[in-house]
Design a protein around this motif. Structure first.
Motif, PDB file in Angstrom:
ATOM      1  N   THR A  93     -66.137  11.575 127.168  1.00 24.98           N
ATOM      2  CA  THR A  93     -65.433  12.013 125.976  1.00 24.98           C
ATOM      3  C   THR A  93     -64.119  11.246 125.839  1.00 24.98           C
ATOM      4  O   THR A  93     -63.587  10.733 126.830  1.00 24.98           O
ATOM      5  CB  THR A  93     -65.112  13.520 126.045  1.00 24.98           C
ATOM      6  OG1 THR A  93     -64.272  13.759 127.192  1.00 24.98           O
ATOM      7  CG2 THR A  93     -66.388  14.351 126.166  1.00 24.98           C
ATOM      8  N   PRO A  94     -63.560  11.181 124.632  1.00 26.60           N
ATOM      9  CA  PRO A  94     -62.291  10.449 124.439  1.00 26.60           C
ATOM     10  C   PRO A  94     -61.148  10.905 125.348  1.00 26.60           C
ATOM     11  O   PRO A  94     -60.506  10.052 125.970  1.00 26.60           O
ATOM     12  CB  PRO A  94     -61.981  10.681 122.955  1.00 26.60           C
ATOM     13  CG  PRO A  94     -63.326  10.859 122.324  1.00 26.60           C
ATOM     14  CD  PRO A  94     -64.143  11.601 123.341  1.00 26.60           C
ATOM     15  N   LYS A  98     -59.740   8.219 128.018  1.00 21.50           N
ATOM     16  CA  LYS A  98     -58.392   7.709 127.755  1.00 21.50           C
ATOM     17  C   LYS A  98     -57.492   7.902 128.963  1.00 21.50           C
ATOM     18  O   LYS A  98     -56.656   7.052 129.281  1.00 21.50           O
ATOM     19  CB  LYS A  98     -57.808   8.396 126.525  1.00 21.50           C
ATOM     20  CG  LYS A  98     -58.410   7.896 125.221  1.00 21.50           C
ATOM     21  CD  LYS A  98     -57.831   8.625 124.009  1.00 21.50           C
ATOM     22  CE  LYS A  98     -58.469   8.108 122.719  1.00 21.50           C
ATOM     23  NZ  LYS A  98     -57.965   8.839 121.528  1.00 21.50           N
ATOM     24  N   ASP A 124     -64.120   2.749 122.597  1.00 23.89           N
ATOM     25  CA  ASP A 124     -63.908   4.073 122.018  1.00 23.89           C
ATOM     26  C   ASP A 124     -65.168   4.569 121.299  1.00 23.89           C
ATOM     27  O   ASP A 124     -65.122   5.425 120.433  1.00 23.89           O
ATOM     28  CB  ASP A 124     -62.707   4.072 121.057  1.00 23.89           C
ATOM     29  CG  ASP A 124     -62.858   3.054 119.930  1.00 23.89           C
ATOM     30  OD1 ASP A 124     -63.911   2.371 119.871  1.00 23.89           O
ATOM     31  OD2 ASP A 124     -61.926   2.936 119.115  1.00 23.89           O
ATOM     32  N   TYR A 126     -68.462   6.534 121.896  1.00 17.80           N
ATOM     33  CA  TYR A 126     -69.010   7.455 122.898  1.00 17.80           C
ATOM     34  C   TYR A 126     -70.443   7.875 122.567  1.00 17.80           C
ATOM     35  O   TYR A 126     -70.913   8.928 122.984  1.00 17.80           O
ATOM     36  CB  TYR A 126     -68.086   8.669 123.036  1.00 17.80           C
ATOM     37  CG  TYR A 126     -66.695   8.260 123.440  1.00 17.80           C
ATOM     38  CD1 TYR A 126     -66.394   7.982 124.764  1.00 17.80           C
ATOM     39  CD2 TYR A 126     -65.698   8.082 122.488  1.00 17.80           C
ATOM     40  CE1 TYR A 126     -65.136   7.550 125.142  1.00 17.80           C
ATOM     41  CE2 TYR A 126     -64.423   7.658 122.859  1.00 17.80           C
ATOM     42  CZ  TYR A 126     -64.154   7.392 124.182  1.00 17.80           C
ATOM     43  OH  TYR A 126     -62.910   6.959 124.546  1.00 17.80           O
TER      44      TYR A 126
END
Length: 400
Positions: A93-94, A98, A124, A126
């Motif tokens: 997931t972001p 990140k 970015d 997913y």
């Protein structure tokens, strides 16, 4: 020395992650094998890094950002754009990724290299894709991270480390990061046998076919790898167009051999890779110039080979199992009760029990498949590879 059936491997000395040294070593290692011959202006190149966990570069568990920086610079010079990505253990997931990018030093590196984000960016996307590989030995159907479908070519940039299940984590093993993080345990359950799982790694390399492999072996990880071991200086950058000869050289570099690394055995049995380092053509410097003979292993994978059959072979097989019967075991004093091992255990062999201070994992040995996911993804390194008395003795003898 060499065999024309296997790709050339380049070794270049590099004593630090300082930019000047990295530039020289990476450039030489690339040029030694023909450079970035496959790159054409306008292409998008995907760099599959090793970002196994949110760990700072100095921990030596992940690909160092300086290696990635120089590789990106070379690609930009040829008119390509670059996407850097991976899927470590955990949610794909972001927010999760990140944090991994930031902690591993990639966020700052990319901003410095390309502030606009137009030519170099961190993945970015997913999305998830379904894969089918009918020529596979183990992994005929699987799911993978969709960003890899949107690049023109893949470069695999790995880290040289020990690995509790596979003996060594390097070029071949790095492609397991194409499987979405939260689904990785499912593949351990589907293929709990060591050799079947090794063939999963080979299948992924044959399916994706990266055009270039680069190994960050300046500082590697020994002992309780691939995340909880100790940093060990090696001082080399290696490159090749194929992963199997490259991993054979890397294994030799840290004092391991063909039978110690199941992925090498899987590739060798399929005629994809060498069975001895003498079969590999090596350019740059010699293995002996950077070899670390006392590199501490996470575990020993049949480093003593018994070829006997019948009763003698059966006795030898039992002996190997008795000596090398490793298993994961928690060190309660280091455990913070985060439940990461509980959440990632594919066999559901772990329960959290009250220790007075907090809840710690308890392993049901009848369910444990010894995939060492708990050890690999423990953020504090509290889950250790445990040897019995015979295994400890063999390990000590092996490093004398």
């Amino acid at each position: 020395m060499g065999n024309s059936n296997f790709e050339r491997v380049a070794i270049e000395k590099c004593s630090s992650y300082g930019y000047a040294e990295i530039k020289t070593a990476v450039d030489k290692a690339l040029d030694d094998i023909g450079g970035l011959y496959f790159v054409k202006s306008g292409m998008t190149i995907g760099i599959k890094a090793n970002l196994v966990s949110a760990m700072a570069p100095e921990k030596s568990a992940t690909t160092h950002p300086m290696i990635l920086r120089r590789l990106c610079e070379r690609l930009l010079e040829l008119g390509a754009s670059v996407v850097i990505g991976d899927s470590p253990g955990g949610l794909y997931t972001p927010p999760f990724l990140k944090n991994v990018y930031r902690t591993c030093g990639l966020e700052d590196m990319v901003k410095e290299l390309d502030p606009s984000g137009e030519k170099v960016r961190l993945n970015d996307d997913y999305s998830i894709c379904s894969g089918e590989f009918l020529k596979a030995v183990s992994l005929k159907t699987f799911i993978f991270t969709g960003w890899l479908n949107k690049v023109d070519a893949i470069i695999n940039v790995s880290k040289l480390k020990t690995h509790a299940m596979m003996g060594m984590s390097c070029a071949v093993k790095n492609m397991f990061g194409t499987i979405p993080g939260a689904t990785k345990p499912e593949y351990h359950m589907r293929f709990p046998n060591e050799q079947a799982f090794a063939n999963v790694m080979v299948d992924l390399n044959e399916f994706f076919k990266p055009v270039l492999y680069v190994v960050d072996a300046i500082d590697g990880m020994e002992g309780n790898g691939p995340t909880a071991g100790e940093k060990r200086h090696i001082g080399a950058v290696l490159t090749s167009r194929k992963p199997y000869a490259l991993d054979m050289v890397c294994a030799d570099l840290i004092g391991m051999g063909y039978s110690d690394v199941p992925t090498l055995v899987a590739a060798g049995e399929r005629g994809l890779g060498p069975k001895n380092v003498s079969e590999v053509e090596i350019t740059g410097c010699a293995v002996s110039d950077v070899k670390v003979s006392d590199f501490k292993r996470a575990t020993i994978h049949q480093s003593i080979t018994f070829e006997g059959k019948g009763i003698k072979g059966a006795i030898a097989s039992v002996g190997i199992k008795l000596v090398y019967n490793t298993k994961p075991m928690v060190r309660a004093s280091e455990c913070i009760g985060c439940k990461k091992c509980y959440e990632t255990c594919p066999a559901k062999a772990i329960t959290m029990v009250d220790s007075g201070k907090n809840k710690i994992p308890q392993i049901d040995r009848s369910k444990c498949i010894k995939c060492f996911c708990c050890q690999e993804f423990c953020p504090k390194g509290a889950m250790k590879v445990h040897y019995n008395i015979l295994g400890k003795l063999a390990n000590r003898i092996n490093h004398i």
